[in-house]
Scaffold this active site. Structure first.
Site, PDB file in Angstrom:
ATOM      1  N   LYS A  22       0.839  -1.212   0.000  1.00 59.78           N
ATOM      2  CA  LYS A  22       0.000   0.000   0.000  1.00 59.78           C
ATOM      3  C   LYS A  22       0.870   1.257   0.000  1.00 59.78           C
ATOM      4  CE  LYS A  22      -1.764   1.721   3.983  1.00 59.78           C
ATOM      5  NZ  LYS A  22      -1.442   3.160   4.122  1.00 59.78           N
ATOM      6  N   ASN A  23       1.885   1.258   0.852  1.00 63.19           N
ATOM      7  CA  ASN A  23       2.679   2.483   0.988  1.00 63.19           C
ATOM      8  C   ASN A  23       3.609   2.726  -0.204  1.00 63.19           C
ATOM      9  OD1 ASN A  23       1.377   2.876   3.355  1.00 63.19           O
ATOM     10  ND2 ASN A  23       3.123   2.481   4.698  1.00 63.19           N
ATOM     11  N   CYS A 116      -5.286  12.532  12.777  1.00 63.55           N
ATOM     12  CA  CYS A 116      -5.985  11.264  12.572  1.00 63.55           C
ATOM     13  C   CYS A 116      -5.839  10.425  13.827  1.00 63.55           C
ATOM     14  CB  CYS A 116      -5.473  10.552  11.337  1.00 63.55           C
ATOM     15  SG  CYS A 116      -3.862   9.837  11.584  1.00 63.55           S
ATOM     16  N   ARG A 121      -0.069  14.374  12.929  1.00 67.64           N
ATOM     17  CA  ARG A 121       0.415  14.251  11.547  1.00 67.64           C
ATOM     18  C   ARG A 121       0.435  15.594  10.795  1.00 67.64           C
ATOM     19  NH1 ARG A 121      -1.478   8.558   9.052  1.00 67.64           N
ATOM     20  NH2 ARG A 121       0.614   8.587   8.226  1.00 67.64           N
ATOM     21  N   ASP A 306       4.376   0.758  12.200  1.00 60.14           N
ATOM     22  CA  ASP A 306       3.155   0.106  11.718  1.00 60.14           C
ATOM     23  C   ASP A 306       2.997  -1.317  12.271  1.00 60.14           C
ATOM     24  OD1 ASP A 306       2.493   2.374  10.359  1.00 60.14           O
ATOM     25  OD2 ASP A 306       2.988   1.623   8.366  1.00 60.14           O
ATOM     26  N   ARG A 398      -8.502  -0.552   4.576  1.00 58.99           N
ATOM     27  CA  ARG A 398      -7.638   0.468   3.972  1.00 58.99           C
ATOM     28  C   ARG A 398      -6.292  -0.126   3.559  1.00 58.99           C
ATOM     29  NH1 ARG A 398      -6.057   4.405   7.839  1.00 58.99           N
ATOM     30  NH2 ARG A 398      -4.664   4.830   6.128  1.00 58.99           N
TER      31      ARG A 398
HETATM   32  C1  UD1 Z   1       4.273   6.846   6.297  1.00 59.21           C
HETATM   33  C2  UD1 Z   1       3.428   5.614   6.110  1.00 59.21           C
HETATM   34  C3  UD1 Z   1       2.854   5.142   7.439  1.00 59.21           C
HETATM   35  C4  UD1 Z   1       3.969   4.976   8.467  1.00 59.21           C
HETATM   36  C5  UD1 Z   1       4.837   6.223   8.549  1.00 59.21           C
HETATM   37  C6  UD1 Z   1       6.050   6.047   9.446  1.00 59.21           C
HETATM   38  C7  UD1 Z   1       2.560   5.911   3.877  1.00 59.21           C
HETATM   39  C8  UD1 Z   1       1.379   6.125   3.006  1.00 59.21           C
HETATM   40  N1  UD1 Z   1       2.357   5.925   5.189  1.00 59.21           N
HETATM   41  O1  UD1 Z   1       3.410   7.872   6.779  1.00 59.21           O
HETATM   42  O2  UD1 Z   1       2.206   3.891   7.225  1.00 59.21           O
HETATM   43  O3  UD1 Z   1       3.370   4.745   9.731  1.00 59.21           O
HETATM   44  O4  UD1 Z   1       5.320   6.573   7.237  1.00 59.21           O
HETATM   45  O5  UD1 Z   1       6.808   4.965   9.044  1.00 59.21           O
HETATM   46  O6  UD1 Z   1       3.656   5.670   3.398  1.00 59.21           O
HETATM   47  N2  UD1 Z   1       5.925  14.616  10.711  1.00 59.21           N
HETATM   48  C9  UD1 Z   1       5.913  15.964  11.043  1.00 59.21           C
HETATM   49  N3  UD1 Z   1       5.814  16.890  10.033  1.00 59.21           N
HETATM   50  C10 UD1 Z   1       5.732  16.515   8.728  1.00 59.21           C
HETATM   51  C11 UD1 Z   1       5.758  15.139   8.394  1.00 59.21           C
HETATM   52  C12 UD1 Z   1       5.852  14.212   9.410  1.00 59.21           C
HETATM   53  O7  UD1 Z   1       5.994  16.321  12.206  1.00 59.21           O
HETATM   54  O8  UD1 Z   1       5.643  17.394   7.863  1.00 59.21           O
HETATM   55  C13 UD1 Z   1       5.992  13.612  11.789  1.00 59.21           C
HETATM   56  C14 UD1 Z   1       4.718  12.773  11.859  1.00 59.21           C
HETATM   57  O9  UD1 Z   1       3.706  13.423  12.604  1.00 59.21           O
HETATM   58  C15 UD1 Z   1       5.210  11.532  12.518  1.00 59.21           C
HETATM   59  C16 UD1 Z   1       6.621  11.384  11.954  1.00 59.21           C
HETATM   60  O10 UD1 Z   1       7.001  12.672  11.489  1.00 59.21           O
HETATM   61  O11 UD1 Z   1       5.269  11.709  13.908  1.00 59.21           O
HETATM   62  C17 UD1 Z   1       6.744  10.376  10.827  1.00 59.21           C
HETATM   63  O12 UD1 Z   1       5.870  10.730   9.790  1.00 59.21           O
HETATM   64  P1  UD1 Z   1       6.131  10.346   8.262  1.00 59.21           P
HETATM   65  O13 UD1 Z   1       7.382   9.556   8.129  1.00 59.21           O
HETATM   66  O14 UD1 Z   1       5.987  11.572   7.450  1.00 59.21           O
HETATM   67  O15 UD1 Z   1       4.891   9.382   7.993  1.00 59.21           O
HETATM   68  P2  UD1 Z   1       3.902   9.392   6.763  1.00 59.21           P
HETATM   69  O16 UD1 Z   1       4.657   9.645   5.509  1.00 59.21           O
HETATM   70  O17 UD1 Z   1       2.725  10.222   7.068  1.00 59.21           O
END
Ligand code: UD1
Length: 418
Positions: A22-23, A116, A121, A306, A398
């Site tokens: 999915k990711n 969420c 996030r 995850d 999902r």
């Molecule tokens: C992706 C994965 C999700 C996984 C996560 C961490 C997808 C579709 N989803 O989510 O399944 O749980 O990586 O391995 O690939 N953060 C900030 N600011 C930002 C971006 C992130 O503070 O602009 C924080 C987030 O709140 C979180 C951490 O960084 O605490 C990691 O987030 P991130 O690696 O960005 O996860 P996703 O890409 O949303």
């Protein structure tokens, strides 16, 4: 309400292949927006998040056809740059379309994704990084408006945290930027490499994906390509844990064992015998699982956040007390309240969960609180004595393709009901 009805304590045995990731497929679908032609994506799982991404692609002007597990996206006529609020809410990760829309259309309008079930996030890292490439940004009452007054310019971007989504967004925007972009402290997840592989097949020049420095040499445009999405490492680890809690003996196929390189030692420490082949993992579980002293979730190649909820469910029936520390998301323990309904003994203190293994869990009616937390309910229900009902299956759908079929084939007693 949609639910899974499960009679627990059936031993899982046999073989199953693992769905596409999915990711991986979601950012690759976003990447098709950059392509001036047709993208053929094989091994695309049937998931509600993929359906949500299809809706976004169609809204942007793409035509999308699905033939079994193959998705055919034609992006010749992309004509919109806005993702409406209802679709942003349907799938929080729709923010990953941002970089691609900017690259293709020169502007983008999204709504605030909002928090969420697993945490706030925010997307501040996405925005500050894209700004470095020349993107201007304004928040007009929840409408996020992005513009590129002087075109996308390659530059050096150092991420304050190796965010998966921010790394992908910068890669997407940088593909057709002027000059070279270097991303330092990039996320190293296999899904980043898969996205780069797809983009490179389309004519992009990306090197270093999967390492902490990614270099993107901008090109004029991207062309048609065909790609097979990697298998889903989180789904693979999830099914191994299902076998682990049922004294099972399973073989998962179509996996890349190194992608779950941080999970396999944990399964071994729990007492499971684990053997890896080129594309297979075999697991033989002991009668009683052993506790794990400490698991910390970390960015890849560390233990995946995850898998925190699924492993917490499994450790509920281990012999002894385990400690799990969640380092990635600030409130990713919503599933714990539901696990207590099975009779699990878990205490939460901030980012730490202390799990005192119990002899048996008892069947219960529980809620799937979020995607991975929902799958944790299935693991607990498979381990529990008697019948369980897992409500709100839409969260599980999902990310897991027909889990009731996969698990029944392995010997579980599980049915989906309306
Ligand atoms: C992706 C994965 C999700 C996984 C996560 C961490 C997808 C579709 N989803 O989510 O399944 O749980 O990586 O391995 O690939 N953060 C900030 N600011 C930002 C971006 C992130 O503070 O602009 C924080 C987030 O709140 C979180 C951490 O960084 O605490 C990691 O987030 P991130 O690696 O960005 O996860 P996703 O890409 O949303």
């Amino acid at each position: 309400m949609k639910s899974f009805v499960i009679n627990g304590q059936r031993r899982l045995c046999g073989e199953t292949d693992i769905q596409g990731s999915k990711n991986s497929v979601l950012p690759i679908m976003a990447a098709t927006v950059l392509v001036n032609g047709e993208s053929i994506i094989h091994n695309c799982p049937e998931l509600s998040d993929v359906d949500a991404a299809v809706k976004i692609l169609r809204l942007l002007g793409c035509t999308v056809k699905r033939e079994g597990h193959t998705l055919i996206v034609n992006s010749e006529n992309v004509n919109s740059y806005e993702i409406p609020d209802r679709l942003m809410r349907e799938m929080r990760s729709s923010v990953m379309f941002l970089g691609a829309i900017l690259g293709r259309m020169g502007k983008a309008v999204l709504s605030t994704p909002g928090g969420c079930e697993i945490g706030l996030r925010p997307i501040d890292i996405h925005i500050s990084s894209l700004r470095l490439l020349g993107v201007s940004f304004a928040d007009e009452n929840g409408k996020l408006k992005f513009d590129i007054p002087d075109g996308l310019q390659g530059t050096r971007v150092t991420l304050p945290f190796p965010s998966v989504g921010a790394t992908e967004n910068v890669m997407l925007a940088a593909c057709t930027a002027e000059g070279i972009t270097v991303i330092n402290n990039a996320a190293r997840e296999p899904e980043i490499s898969d996205l780069a592989d797809f983009l490179n097949k389309c004519g992009a020049h990306i090197s270093g994906a999967g390492e902490s420095t990614v270099i993107i040499q901008g090109v004029k445009s991207l062309n048609s390509a065909e790609h097979r999405v990697i298998s889903d490492r989180i789904v693979a680890a999830s099914y191994l844990l299902c076998a682990a809690v049922t004294n099972g003996n399973i073989c998962i196929t179509d996996v890349v064992p190194s992608h779950i390189g941080s999970v396999l030692p944990v399964l071994r420490e729990m007492g499971c015998t684990v053997e890896t082949g080129i594309n297979t993992v075999k697991l033989l579980s002991p009668e009683k699982l052993r506790r794990i002293r400490l698991i910390r979730t970390m960015p890849y190649p560390g233990f995946p956040t995850d898998i925190q909820a699924p492993v917490t469910a499994a450790l509920s029936v281990a012999d002894g007390t385990s400690v799990v520390i969640e380092n990635i998301f600030e409130s990713r323990y919503k599933h714990v309240g539901e696990l207590l309904r099975f009779g699990a003994k878990i205490h939460i203190e901030g980012r730490m969960a202390v799990i005192e293994g119990v002899n048996t869990l008892n069947g219960a009616t529980v809620n799937a609180t979020d995607l991975r937390g929902g799958f944790a309910m299935l693991i607990a229900a498979l381990a529990a004595k008697g019948g369980s009902v897992v409500l709100n299956t839409e969260h599980i759908d999902r990310g897991y393709e027909a889990p009731e079929l996969v698990l029944s084939k392995l010997g579980a007693d599980i049915k989906r009901t309306e």
